[in-house]
Design a protein around this motif. Structure first.
Motif, PDB file in Angstrom:
ATOM      1  N   LEU A  68       4.174   7.718 -10.635  1.00 12.82           N
ATOM      2  CA  LEU A  68       3.014   8.346 -10.034  1.00 12.82           C
ATOM      3  C   LEU A  68       3.087   9.278  -8.944  1.00 12.82           C
ATOM      4  O   LEU A  68       2.451  10.332  -8.795  1.00 12.82           O
ATOM      5  CB  LEU A  68       2.157   6.965  -9.462  1.00 12.82           C
ATOM      6  N   ALA A  69       4.376   9.310  -8.220  1.00 13.85           N
ATOM      7  CA  ALA A  69       4.757  10.044  -7.311  1.00 13.85           C
ATOM      8  C   ALA A  69       5.064  11.236  -7.867  1.00 13.85           C
ATOM      9  O   ALA A  69       4.850  12.515  -7.280  1.00 13.85           O
ATOM     10  CB  ALA A  69       6.158   9.564  -6.646  1.00 13.85           C
ATOM     11  N   LEU A  70       5.649  11.438  -8.959  1.00  7.04           N
ATOM     12  CA  LEU A  70       5.956  12.412  -9.983  1.00  7.04           C
ATOM     13  C   LEU A  70       4.660  13.400 -10.157  1.00  7.04           C
ATOM     14  O   LEU A  70       4.654  14.724  -9.781  1.00  7.04           O
ATOM     15  CB  LEU A  70       6.694  12.593 -11.176  1.00  7.04           C
ATOM     16  N   CYS A  97       2.367   2.235  -3.415  1.00  2.00           N
ATOM     17  CA  CYS A  97       2.349   1.768  -4.670  1.00  2.00           C
ATOM     18  C   CYS A  97       3.089   0.471  -4.395  1.00  2.00           C
ATOM     19  O   CYS A  97       2.848  -0.717  -4.957  1.00  2.00           O
ATOM     20  CB  CYS A  97       2.900   2.428  -5.595  1.00  2.00           C
ATOM     21  N   GLU A  98       4.409   0.476  -3.902  1.00  2.00           N
ATOM     22  CA  GLU A  98       5.226  -0.538  -3.701  1.00  2.00           C
ATOM     23  C   GLU A  98       4.654  -1.541  -2.702  1.00  2.00           C
ATOM     24  O   GLU A  98       4.526  -2.843  -3.046  1.00  2.00           O
ATOM     25  CB  GLU A  98       6.710  -0.345  -3.158  1.00  2.00           C
ATOM     26  N   ALA A  99       3.964  -1.164  -1.829  1.00  2.00           N
ATOM     27  CA  ALA A  99       3.133  -2.057  -0.759  1.00  2.00           C
ATOM     28  C   ALA A  99       2.019  -2.889  -1.314  1.00  2.00           C
ATOM     29  O   ALA A  99       1.758  -3.928  -1.087  1.00  2.00           O
ATOM     30  CB  ALA A  99       2.858  -1.339   0.330  1.00  2.00           C
ATOM     31  N   VAL A 100       1.328  -2.094  -2.177  1.00  2.00           N
ATOM     32  CA  VAL A 100       0.370  -2.796  -3.009  1.00  2.00           C
ATOM     33  C   VAL A 100       0.811  -3.799  -3.974  1.00  2.00           C
ATOM     34  O   VAL A 100       0.286  -4.855  -3.850  1.00  2.00           O
ATOM     35  CB  VAL A 100      -0.803  -1.744  -3.697  1.00  2.00           C
ATOM     36  N   VAL A 101       1.811  -3.417  -4.847  1.00  2.00           N
ATOM     37  CA  VAL A 101       2.256  -4.465  -5.381  1.00  2.00           C
ATOM     38  C   VAL A 101       2.839  -5.670  -4.823  1.00  2.00           C
ATOM     39  O   VAL A 101       2.656  -6.911  -5.360  1.00  2.00           O
ATOM     40  CB  VAL A 101       3.177  -3.552  -6.652  1.00  2.00           C
ATOM     41  N   LEU A 102       3.379  -5.277  -3.913  1.00  2.00           N
ATOM     42  CA  LEU A 102       4.049  -6.630  -2.951  1.00  2.00           C
ATOM     43  C   LEU A 102       2.953  -7.545  -2.619  1.00  2.00           C
ATOM     44  O   LEU A 102       3.228  -8.718  -2.596  1.00  2.00           O
ATOM     45  CB  LEU A 102       5.131  -6.140  -1.957  1.00  2.00           C
ATOM     46  N   HIS A 103       2.187  -6.666  -1.923  1.00  2.00           N
ATOM     47  CA  HIS A 103       0.912  -7.445  -1.593  1.00  2.00           C
ATOM     48  C   HIS A 103       0.365  -8.282  -2.501  1.00  2.00           C
ATOM     49  O   HIS A 103      -0.101  -9.688  -2.555  1.00  2.00           O
ATOM     50  CB  HIS A 103      -0.262  -6.755  -0.876  1.00  2.00           C
ATOM     51  N   LEU A 104      -0.138  -7.648  -3.751  1.00  2.00           N
ATOM     52  CA  LEU A 104      -0.534  -8.612  -5.011  1.00  2.00           C
ATOM     53  C   LEU A 104       0.213  -9.616  -5.449  1.00  2.00           C
ATOM     54  O   LEU A 104      -0.258 -10.572  -5.929  1.00  2.00           O
ATOM     55  CB  LEU A 104      -0.883  -7.482  -5.996  1.00  2.00           C
ATOM     56  N   ASN A 105       1.449  -9.379  -5.480  1.00  2.00           N
ATOM     57  CA  ASN A 105       2.665 -10.450  -5.675  1.00  2.00           C
ATOM     58  C   ASN A 105       2.475 -11.464  -4.816  1.00  2.00           C
ATOM     59  O   ASN A 105       2.745 -12.757  -5.103  1.00  2.00           O
ATOM     60  CB  ASN A 105       4.097  -9.975  -5.815  1.00  2.00           C
TER      61      ASN A 105
END
Length: 109
Positions: A68-70, A97-105
């Motif tokens: 996504l960053a690319l 993206c990583e914060a959202v995935v971490l939060h969802l986990n």
């Protein structure tokens, strides 16, 4: 079997030197072939892309964040954003993206 580090260093230096010196000594005229000129023009860009692309995917904890960053970086470059802005934007995309995935986990637990 004994490994001689100096032999390895000397071999690497010789190969590196030959790669740089041989074209200067063998090619004395200006290159007029349009295909060869075009090929040589793009070599640095392709080399940089080949070295950078795997890191874009492997560096983030989530490969999708790198992809996504690319995509965001390419769009920003297309729009004329400067390099510092593109780098900051791409870092921000990976962070979000990583914060959202971490939060969802954490919510799924």
């Amino acid at each position: 079997m004994e490994h001689n580090i100096y032999l390895y260093i000397l071999t690497a230096a010789a190969v590196s030197c030959l790669i740089r010196v041989l074209p200067l000594t063998l090619i004395r005229k200006k290159i007029k072939n349009p295909f060869l000129r075009s090929f040589l023009y793009y070599v640095p860009y392709v080399t940089l892309a080949v070295m950078t692309f795997p890191a874009i995917i492997a560096a983030p904890q989530i490969p999708l964040a790198g992809i996504l960053a690319l995509i965001v970086g390419v769009i920003a470059a297309w729009k004329g954003v400067n390099m510092i802005g593109i780098a900051a934007l791409c870092c921000f995309v990976v962070f979000v993206c990583e914060a959202v995935v971490l939060h969802l986990n954490s919510l799924a637990r």
